[in-house]
Design a protein around this motif. Sequence first.
Motif: not given
Length: 294
Positions: A106, A110, A113, A285, A292
């Motif tokens: 990640l 990303t 979040r 996710v 990502l």
Amino acid sequence: MASSDIRTHRGRHRARSATDRMLASFTGPGARPAFTGSGSRLPLTAVALLTVVSAGGCAVVGGNGAESDPGARPAARAAWAPADTPPAQPSARPSASVAPANLPGLGRRTAARIPANARQVVLVTGEDRNSSRSQVVLYRRTDSGWQGGAAWPAHNALKGWTADHRLGDYRSPIGVFTLSDAGGLLADPGAKLPYDRSGGFSITGTGFHGESLAGSFDYVIAIDYNHVKGTSPLDWGRPQGANRGGGIWLHVDHGGPTQACVSLAKAHMKELLRTLDPALHPVVVMGDAASLAK
């Protein structure tokens, strides 16, 4: 395969109707269902390569993934009771002896979040932007960092991924979404999320590769993309509007691409249902690896 284009009943948390009682006589008594459901269902439209019998959030149009119908009206929000069970431990052994501080793969945008209170993450990583194959790893945040389990093979939408999902585009939405509600055709396997057992999760027909869709909705977890939290996965509410799709689920894999959902083996779905805990604020996710990593 499930889809994002479905017609379903409204899945409300109300007293059981005569229709619900009839469904119960067909499906058998549920195990402490958290949703009571209205039992009323909107009629399903005929779709190419598929006949859906009371399909849920992932009906199929020659593929899977679940979405909304432009003519459907959003349902009212309904409350649900939080789980009173202690936090669950993932059954899979950690993939590394030292838990990483950040989730592997990640990027900053990303990772930022992910809600600060999230203690469980279902990480779905697609092979590439246009691939229907992905892998799923369940992570739990510990004092030392994120502890991951085994990598499970999975399918996503036929055409891959998109950051701007629309109804019927055959792509899974990229993003970070909460996981609040579950259900299925089969009895509750011990889920901590509210679980709606309903005949509305029945499905027949074939997928994009001609594979049978039977059993795809035996177990499902609603992804909170354009979904009213606290309602059954079968609920028709679409807060962002019908054109943005909806009814996108984690569900049982049928051996081929979906319309927008993410599908994985039945045993892995049962493990997720038994492990994901509202008290740990689980999220998914999801997206292709390159997206990502941003």
